[in-house]
Write an enzyme that holds these catalytic residues in place. Structure first.
Site, short mmCIF file in Angstrom:
data_model
loop_
_atom_site.label_atom_id
_atom_site.label_comp_id
_atom_site.label_asym_id
_atom_site.label_seq_id
_atom_site.Cartn_x
_atom_site.Cartn_y
_atom_site.Cartn_z
N TYR A 1 -2.19 0.83 10.67
CA TYR A 1 -2.36 0.08 9.28
C TYR A 1 -1.14 0.36 8.55
CZ TYR A 1 -3.81 -1.08 4.51
OH TYR A 1 -4.19 -1.56 3.29
N SER B 1 0.86 -1.12 -0.01
CA SER B 1 0.00 -0.01 0.12
C SER B 1 0.96 1.13 0.16
CB SER B 1 -0.88 -0.07 1.21
OG SER B 1 -1.71 1.42 1.44
N LYS C 1 2.02 -1.98 6.79
CA LYS C 1 2.43 -1.91 5.56
C LYS C 1 3.83 -1.70 5.22
CE LYS C 1 -1.60 -3.27 4.05
NZ LYS C 1 -1.58 -4.73 3.23
#
Length: 84
Positions: free
Chosen positions: A51, A37, A55
């Protein structure tokens, strides 16, 4: 902490286990590809720090996996789709 444990289990541990399992069965000339991402390098919105951290961990992991699997001619890369 339960949310943290869950996101680490899915986004980091799950990828590690999948790479290990796949690499065990791959012959020379295979390829390890993970989906990353763009949040690995920037957090796009409030509340996304954990999050984004996961990543970033995958991006770092795949760089190491590429070195680990180089003797077997198994390149590794992360594809990080960006929004249109």
């Amino acid at each position: 902490m339960e949310d943290l444990d869950r996101i680490l289990a899915v986004n980091v541990r799950g990828v590690v286990v999948a790479i290990q399992a796949a690499a065990a069965h791959m012959g020379q000339g295979g390829r390890v590809i993970t989906i990353g991402s763009n949040t690995a390098v920037r957090t796009g919105f409030p509340g996304a720090s954990i999050y984004s951290m996961t990543k970033g961990a995958i991006a770092s992991l795949v760089r190491g996996v590429a070195i680990d699997l180089a003797p077997r001619a198994l390149p590794s890369t992360t594809s990080s789709p960006a929004p249109p």
